[in-house]
Motif scaffolding. Structure first.
Motif, PDB file in Angstrom:
ATOM      1  N   ALA A 182       0.815  -1.223   0.000  1.00 13.10           N
ATOM      2  CA  ALA A 182       0.000   0.000   0.000  1.00 13.10           C
ATOM      3  C   ALA A 182       0.847   1.271   0.000  1.00 13.10           C
ATOM      4  O   ALA A 182       0.577   2.210  -0.761  1.00 13.10           O
ATOM      5  CB  ALA A 182      -0.953  -0.005   1.192  1.00 13.10           C
ATOM      6  N   ASP A 183       1.883   1.330   0.826  1.00 14.45           N
ATOM      7  CA  ASP A 183       2.694   2.546   0.909  1.00 14.45           C
ATOM      8  C   ASP A 183       3.439   2.800  -0.398  1.00 14.45           C
ATOM      9  O   ASP A 183       3.482   3.934  -0.899  1.00 14.45           O
ATOM     10  CB  ASP A 183       3.685   2.444   2.072  1.00 14.45           C
ATOM     11  CG  ASP A 183       3.007   2.519   3.430  1.00 14.45           C
ATOM     12  OD1 ASP A 183       1.844   2.992   3.473  1.00 14.45           O
ATOM     13  OD2 ASP A 183       3.612   2.089   4.423  1.00 14.45           O
ATOM     14  N   THR A 184       4.035   1.739  -0.946  1.00 14.82           N
ATOM     15  CA  THR A 184       4.737   1.888  -2.224  1.00 14.82           C
ATOM     16  C   THR A 184       3.764   2.281  -3.321  1.00 14.82           C
ATOM     17  O   THR A 184       4.071   3.116  -4.180  1.00 14.82           O
ATOM     18  CB  THR A 184       5.441   0.568  -2.600  1.00 14.82           C
ATOM     19  OG1 THR A 184       6.345   0.201  -1.553  1.00 14.82           O
ATOM     20  CG2 THR A 184       6.207   0.719  -3.905  1.00 14.82           C
ATOM     21  N   MET A 185       2.586   1.678  -3.290  1.00 14.26           N
ATOM     22  CA  MET A 185       1.586   1.976  -4.315  1.00 14.26           C
ATOM     23  C   MET A 185       1.137   3.428  -4.224  1.00 14.26           C
ATOM     24  O   MET A 185       0.952   4.099  -5.252  1.00 14.26           O
ATOM     25  CB  MET A 185       0.390   1.040  -4.164  1.00 14.26           C
ATOM     26  CG  MET A 185      -0.550   1.060  -5.364  1.00 14.26           C
ATOM     27  SD  MET A 185       0.248   0.457  -6.875  1.00 14.26           S
ATOM     28  CE  MET A 185       0.243  -1.310  -6.586  1.00 14.26           C
ATOM     29  N   LYS A 186       0.965   3.952  -3.038  1.00  6.43           N
ATOM     30  CA  LYS A 186       0.571   5.360  -2.878  1.00  6.43           C
ATOM     31  C   LYS A 186       1.620   6.277  -3.499  1.00  6.43           C
ATOM     32  O   LYS A 186       1.286   7.252  -4.176  1.00  6.43           O
ATOM     33  CB  LYS A 186       0.395   5.700  -1.396  1.00  6.43           C
ATOM     34  CG  LYS A 186      -0.901   5.199  -0.785  1.00  6.43           C
ATOM     35  CD  LYS A 186      -0.981   5.607   0.688  1.00  6.43           C
ATOM     36  CE  LYS A 186      -2.226   5.047   1.341  1.00  6.43           C
ATOM     37  NZ  LYS A 186      -2.285   5.400   2.795  1.00  6.43           N
ATOM     38  N   ALA A 187       2.873   5.983  -3.251  1.00  2.28           N
ATOM     39  CA  ALA A 187       3.949   6.818  -3.805  1.00  2.28           C
ATOM     40  C   ALA A 187       3.937   6.750  -5.336  1.00  2.28           C
ATOM     41  O   ALA A 187       4.103   7.777  -6.016  1.00  2.28           O
ATOM     42  CB  ALA A 187       5.298   6.354  -3.264  1.00  2.28           C
ATOM     43  N   LEU A 188       3.736   5.564  -5.892  1.00  2.00           N
ATOM     44  CA  LEU A 188       3.657   5.428  -7.344  1.00  2.00           C
ATOM     45  C   LEU A 188       2.457   6.182  -7.904  1.00  2.00           C
ATOM     46  O   LEU A 188       2.552   6.845  -8.948  1.00  2.00           O
ATOM     47  CB  LEU A 188       3.560   3.948  -7.728  1.00  2.00           C
ATOM     48  CG  LEU A 188       4.832   3.105  -7.605  1.00  2.00           C
ATOM     49  CD1 LEU A 188       4.503   1.638  -7.848  1.00  2.00           C
ATOM     50  CD2 LEU A 188       5.888   3.568  -8.603  1.00  2.00           C
ATOM     51  N   LEU A 189       1.342   6.087  -7.221  1.00  2.00           N
ATOM     52  CA  LEU A 189       0.132   6.747  -7.700  1.00  2.00           C
ATOM     53  C   LEU A 189       0.257   8.269  -7.646  1.00  2.00           C
ATOM     54  O   LEU A 189      -0.290   8.971  -8.497  1.00  2.00           O
ATOM     55  CB  LEU A 189      -1.079   6.266  -6.907  1.00  2.00           C
ATOM     56  CG  LEU A 189      -1.483   4.814  -7.202  1.00  2.00           C
ATOM     57  CD1 LEU A 189      -2.521   4.325  -6.199  1.00  2.00           C
ATOM     58  CD2 LEU A 189      -2.021   4.691  -8.625  1.00  2.00           C
ATOM     59  N   LYS A 190       0.988   8.781  -6.662  1.00  2.00           N
ATOM     60  CA  LYS A 190       1.261  10.224  -6.633  1.00  2.00           C
ATOM     61  C   LYS A 190       2.069  10.633  -7.856  1.00  2.00           C
ATOM     62  O   LYS A 190       1.835  11.689  -8.442  1.00  2.00           O
ATOM     63  CB  LYS A 190       2.002  10.597  -5.345  1.00  2.00           C
ATOM     64  CG  LYS A 190       1.128  10.562  -4.096  1.00  2.00           C
ATOM     65  CD  LYS A 190       1.941  10.931  -2.858  1.00  2.00           C
ATOM     66  CE  LYS A 190       1.067  10.863  -1.602  1.00  2.00           C
ATOM     67  NZ  LYS A 190       1.864  11.172  -0.373  1.00  2.00           N
ATOM     68  N   PHE A 191       3.017   9.777  -8.236  1.00  2.00           N
ATOM     69  CA  PHE A 191       3.803  10.023  -9.447  1.00  2.00           C
ATOM     70  C   PHE A 191       2.883  10.041 -10.669  1.00  2.00           C
ATOM     71  O   PHE A 191       2.974  10.931 -11.523  1.00  2.00           O
ATOM     72  CB  PHE A 191       4.871   8.945  -9.589  1.00  2.00           C
ATOM     73  CG  PHE A 191       5.633   8.991 -10.885  1.00  2.00           C
ATOM     74  CD1 PHE A 191       6.787   9.749 -11.005  1.00  2.00           C
ATOM     75  CD2 PHE A 191       5.197   8.278 -12.005  1.00  2.00           C
ATOM     76  CE1 PHE A 191       7.488   9.801 -12.205  1.00  2.00           C
ATOM     77  CE2 PHE A 191       5.893   8.318 -13.197  1.00  2.00           C
ATOM     78  CZ  PHE A 191       7.038   9.079 -13.306  1.00  2.00           C
ATOM     79  N   HIS A 192       2.003   9.047 -10.784  1.00  2.00           N
ATOM     80  CA  HIS A 192       1.072   8.989 -11.915  1.00  2.00           C
ATOM     81  C   HIS A 192       0.161  10.221 -11.952  1.00  2.00           C
ATOM     82  O   HIS A 192      -0.057  10.811 -13.013  1.00  2.00           O
ATOM     83  CB  HIS A 192       0.209   7.731 -11.825  1.00  2.00           C
ATOM     84  CG  HIS A 192       0.963   6.462 -12.087  1.00  2.00           C
ATOM     85  ND1 HIS A 192       1.809   6.297 -13.157  1.00  2.00           N
ATOM     86  CD2 HIS A 192       0.993   5.270 -11.419  1.00  2.00           C
ATOM     87  CE1 HIS A 192       2.322   5.074 -13.140  1.00  2.00           C
ATOM     88  NE2 HIS A 192       1.849   4.440 -12.096  1.00  2.00           N
ATOM     89  N   GLN A 193      -0.336  10.595 -10.812  1.00  2.00           N
ATOM     90  CA  GLN A 193      -1.246  11.742 -10.737  1.00  2.00           C
ATOM     91  C   GLN A 193      -0.543  13.031 -11.146  1.00  2.00           C
ATOM     92  O   GLN A 193      -1.086  13.843 -11.907  1.00  2.00           O
ATOM     93  CB  GLN A 193      -1.796  11.859  -9.316  1.00  2.00           C
ATOM     94  CG  GLN A 193      -2.929  12.864  -9.166  1.00  2.00           C
ATOM     95  CD  GLN A 193      -3.462  12.847  -7.739  1.00  2.00           C
ATOM     96  OE1 GLN A 193      -2.763  13.177  -6.791  1.00  2.00           O
ATOM     97  NE2 GLN A 193      -4.718  12.435  -7.596  1.00  2.00           N
TER      98      GLN A 193
END
Length: 476
Positions: A182-193
């Motif tokens: 979850a934490d890694t995914m949040k960081a990746l999703l911030k990048f995507h956003q």
């Protein structure tokens, strides 16, 4: 005579415009994975001609192959360019290496070669734990290199995930990522956003079916065939196909983390047309049914129940059969085409969009009790990748439950039926399906997003015709 010529010219131009818009619409979201684990494939130039004869609009490559990238130049075909997992540590630690990679593999060919996305790694978060911590820094360095070359807004940076990242996918409305990612995914999703790049995922109804081949109606549900559907109690939606269920589960997971506006792209999905005796569902009939109906469904412009009104950009695995792949027999038999460039079956990829998809068939000896769970060896690690990973496909499920499990529609519940085989009134069911009402509820209809531009073109044509009439009246 002059005004008559003008009117005919205007109508002719209108037809051309409408035809070109329709053609572009049919190609923009249909892609294919171009793997090269074979010793008998056509040349890149021959492949480029093959692709141009179809409605395939984009190609995903697992490595930056100069010959293929050059062959696709000036074809208008979009290219998703892969970077192997083995390059991630150096990309993360050395900005100069990232800049050099972009210069050598992107800028050397762009814009003649229409590179649209660079994917950093393949299924890293599920099967390459040693480099997970370096994934985001590597993506950021590639993005910075693209930005420095003033193409960062045109070429997106992403990575590709297996469905293994999902901790829960049934019902779709309860989709969630595994807590440990979850934490890694949040960081990746911030990048995507921040960068407007897509979240790329590999859903495989084929492997979900292999995990539960004896469940009544499961083959039909997985291949877009008429079935009774599976009901989501939270949303009161009846899902009529596994593809929608898997993609909406991913959407729910993104929404739960606060990133529902990040675009989802299906980087891989497909169905094997052949396999070993114990590989449930691997047959020409089922591959034709899945891929043919998937293509027709994408062209219907309906979208998924939770993301209506537009198709999900989807890359079918794979362009060719690949005779050198490791793993189960089916791994060599996902190709839409044979190496001689003849089709393994008609998936409806002609530019006219016409084709047929038969009803599913259970190949003798291929649906045994206790069929293997939804796992396979990943054949798609690009050259230079550290190793070949065992890759889980299909939706993640609760412990002990192979594949997704949804309740069939209970009597009296309001539902939204979606997808081919839904209740009467469902628009644009794939060609070759049997008709009739299946399941309960009414189809959810959404106007294609291109309808407004088309309407404006038609209005403009009528205005021009009316002006031609006025000129004719003045002359008389």
């Amino acid at each position: 005579m002059v005004s008559l010529f003008k009117k005919r010219s205007i109508l002719f131009l209108l037809c051309l415009v409408l035809q070109s818009l329709g053609s572009a619409r049919s190609q923009s979201y249909i892609g294919v994975n171009y793997g090269t684990f074979a010793d008998n494939l056509p040349t890149p130039a021959q492949t480029a001609k093959l692709l141009q004869s179809t409605s395939i609009g984009k190609v995903r490559l697992y490595a930056a192959d100069p010959a293929i990238i050059k062959a696709l130049a000036n074809t208008g075909i979009g290219i998703v360019l892969g970077i192997g997992n083995g390059d991630i540590p150096k990309l993360a630690s050395d900005r100069k290496f990232a800049t050099q990679w972009v210069q050598s593999n992107v800028l050397a060919y762009y814009p003649a070669s229409k590179i649209v996305v660079v994917t950093v790694g393949n299924e890293v978060m599920s099967f390459d734990p040693d480099v997970v911590s370096q994934l985001l820094p590597a993506m950021q360095n590639v993005q910075d290199a693209l930005n420095s070359a003033s193409v960062g807004g045109k070429i997106k940076v992403s990575t590709v995930h297996a469905m293994e990242v999902m901790g829960q996918s049934e019902p779709p409305s309860a989709g969630a990522f595994k807590s440990e990612v979850a934490d890694t995914m949040k960081a990746l999703l911030k990048f995507h956003q921040k960068n407007g790049s897509p979240f790329m995922i590999n859903p495989y109804p084929f492997f979900a079916y292999q995990g539960d081949p004896n469940r009544p109606g499961n083959l039909e549900f997985c291949t877009f065939q008429p079935n009774s559907g599976r009901y989501d109690n939270n949303t009161h939606i009846t899902y009529m196909n596994m593809f929608d269920a898997q993609v909406d589960a991913v959407y729910s997971a993104l929404k739960a983390l606060g990133f529902k506006d990040v675009e989802i792209v299906v980087a891989e999905t497909g169905w094997a047309h052949d396999g070993g005796e114990k590989e449930a569902g691997a047959s020409v009939e089922n591959a034709k049914a899945y891929n043919g109906n998937l293509i027709s469904y994408l062209r219907s412009m309906k979208g998924t129940p939770l993301m209506p009104g537009k198709p999900v950009e989807t890359y079918i695995f794979a362009l060719y059969d690949e005779n050198m792949k490791p793993g189960a027999g089916s791994e060599k038999s996902f190709g839409l085409f044979k190496p001689d460039r003849t089709a393994n079956y008609d998936a409806g990829l002609s530019k006219s969009g016409r084709g047929s998809a038969p009803g599913p068939r259970r190949a003798p000896g291929k649906t045994p009790a206790g069929a293997p769970a939804a796992h396979r060896t990943s054949p798609k690690a690009a050259p230079g990748t550290r190793r070949t990973h065992p890759v889980a496909r299909g939706p993640a499920a609760a412990p002990g439950a192979p594949g997704a499990s949804y309740a069939t529609t209970p009597a009296g519940n309001p539902v939204t039926s979606t997808g081919p085989g839904a209740a009467g009134g469902n628009p644009a069911a794939p060609t070759g399906q049997s008709g009739g009402s299946v399941g309960s509820g009414t189809a959810k209809s959404c106007r294609p997003p291109h309808s407004l531009p088309l309407a404006l073109v038609v209005m403009a044509a009528f205005i021009l015709v009316n002006k031609a009439h006025e000129e004719e009246d003045k002359l008389l």
